[in-house]
Design a protein around this motif. Structure first.
Motif, PDB file in Angstrom:
ATOM      1  N   ALA A  51     -20.230   6.108  86.846  1.00 13.76           N
ATOM      2  CA  ALA A  51     -20.090   4.911  87.683  1.00 13.76           C
ATOM      3  C   ALA A  51     -19.318   3.823  86.936  1.00 13.76           C
ATOM      4  CB  ALA A  51     -21.458   4.396  88.111  1.00 13.76           C
ATOM      5  N   TRP A  52     -19.579   3.674  85.649  1.00 16.39           N
ATOM      6  CA  TRP A  52     -18.859   2.673  84.850  1.00 16.39           C
ATOM      7  C   TRP A  52     -17.364   3.026  84.763  1.00 16.39           C
ATOM      8  CZ3 TRP A  52     -19.144  -2.083  83.666  1.00 16.39           C
ATOM      9  CH2 TRP A  52     -18.336  -2.608  82.664  1.00 16.39           C
ATOM     10  N   ARG A  53     -17.062   4.289  84.536  1.00 18.48           N
ATOM     11  CA  ARG A  53     -15.648   4.698  84.478  1.00 18.48           C
ATOM     12  C   ARG A  53     -14.945   4.391  85.796  1.00 18.48           C
ATOM     13  NH1 ARG A  53     -17.992   8.979  81.629  1.00 18.48           N
ATOM     14  NH2 ARG A  53     -18.019  10.283  83.509  1.00 18.48           N
ATOM     15  N   SER A  54     -15.596   4.640  86.912  1.00 19.79           N
ATOM     16  CA  SER A  54     -15.010   4.344  88.217  1.00 19.79           C
ATOM     17  C   SER A  54     -14.768   2.852  88.379  1.00 19.79           C
ATOM     18  CB  SER A  54     -15.932   4.833  89.351  1.00 19.79           C
ATOM     19  OG  SER A  54     -15.993   6.225  89.353  1.00 19.79           O
ATOM     20  N   PHE A  55     -15.730   2.043  87.959  1.00 21.09           N
ATOM     21  CA  PHE A  55     -15.576   0.589  88.037  1.00 21.09           C
ATOM     22  C   PHE A  55     -14.383   0.116  87.193  1.00 21.09           C
ATOM     23  CE2 PHE A  55     -16.347  -3.506  86.008  1.00 21.09           C
ATOM     24  CZ  PHE A  55     -16.311  -4.338  87.119  1.00 21.09           C
ATOM     25  N   VAL A  56     -14.309   0.580  85.958  1.00 22.59           N
ATOM     26  CA  VAL A  56     -13.217   0.159  85.058  1.00 22.59           C
ATOM     27  C   VAL A  56     -11.880   0.596  85.620  1.00 22.59           C
ATOM     28  CG1 VAL A  56     -12.245   0.499  82.744  1.00 22.59           C
ATOM     29  CG2 VAL A  56     -14.697   0.052  83.028  1.00 22.59           C
ATOM     30  N   ARG A  57     -11.800   1.803  86.130  1.00 18.77           N
ATOM     31  CA  ARG A  57     -10.557   2.293  86.723  1.00 18.77           C
ATOM     32  C   ARG A  57     -10.143   1.402  87.902  1.00 18.77           C
ATOM     33  NH1 ARG A  57     -11.878   7.458  85.976  1.00 18.77           N
ATOM     34  NH2 ARG A  57     -13.120   7.492  87.866  1.00 18.77           N
ATOM     35  N   GLY A  58     -11.090   1.058  88.750  1.00 14.19           N
ATOM     36  CA  GLY A  58     -10.797   0.209  89.897  1.00 14.19           C
ATOM     37  C   GLY A  58     -10.427  -1.205  89.492  1.00 14.19           C
ATOM     38  N   ALA A  59     -11.113  -1.758  88.507  1.00 16.23           N
ATOM     39  CA  ALA A  59     -10.819  -3.117  88.050  1.00 16.23           C
ATOM     40  C   ALA A  59      -9.454  -3.172  87.365  1.00 16.23           C
ATOM     41  CB  ALA A  59     -11.900  -3.608  87.094  1.00 16.23           C
ATOM     42  N   GLY A  60      -9.048  -2.108  86.726  1.00 15.53           N
ATOM     43  CA  GLY A  60      -7.759  -2.070  86.047  1.00 15.53           C
ATOM     44  C   GLY A  60      -6.587  -2.096  86.998  1.00 15.53           C
ATOM     45  N   SER A  61      -6.831  -1.753  88.244  1.00 19.99           N
ATOM     46  CA  SER A  61      -5.732  -1.745  89.208  1.00 19.99           C
ATOM     47  C   SER A  61      -5.573  -3.086  89.923  1.00 19.99           C
ATOM     48  CB  SER A  61      -5.952  -0.636  90.244  1.00 19.99           C
ATOM     49  OG  SER A  61      -7.101  -0.912  91.027  1.00 19.99           O
ATOM     50  N   LEU A  62      -6.392  -4.052  89.589  1.00 22.35           N
ATOM     51  CA  LEU A  62      -6.297  -5.377  90.234  1.00 22.35           C
ATOM     52  C   LEU A  62      -5.183  -6.201  89.646  1.00 22.35           C
ATOM     53  CD1 LEU A  62     -10.065  -6.310  90.513  1.00 22.35           C
ATOM     54  CD2 LEU A  62      -8.573  -5.392  92.268  1.00 22.35           C
TER      55      LEU A  62
END
Length: 62
Positions: A51-62
């Motif tokens: 779940a953390w990896r998914s969050f970081v991946r999503g936040a990195g695309s902002l």
């Protein structure tokens, strides 16, 4: 959840000037901890590593 042994580090995205800093502990086998650096003895959020990896991946695309 007990986070004994957590090695906290400041997020590379935290702004050191305003005091708004997030610390992450990703050295534990089953969880990733996230806390406010201004309140290290306060509450921490706990995420499953995937779940953390998914969050970081999503936040990195902002």
């Amino acid at each position: 959840m007990e986070l004994t042994g957590a090695a906290w580090r400041k997020s590379s995205r935290s702004n050191g000037h305003s005091g708004n800093c997030v610390e992450v502990a990703d050295n534990l086998p089953e969880v990733v901890g996230v806390r406010d650096s201004k309140d290290p003895s306060g509450p921490a959020l706990v995420f499953a590593p995937h779940a953390w990896r998914s969050f970081v991946r999503g936040a990195g695309s902002l």
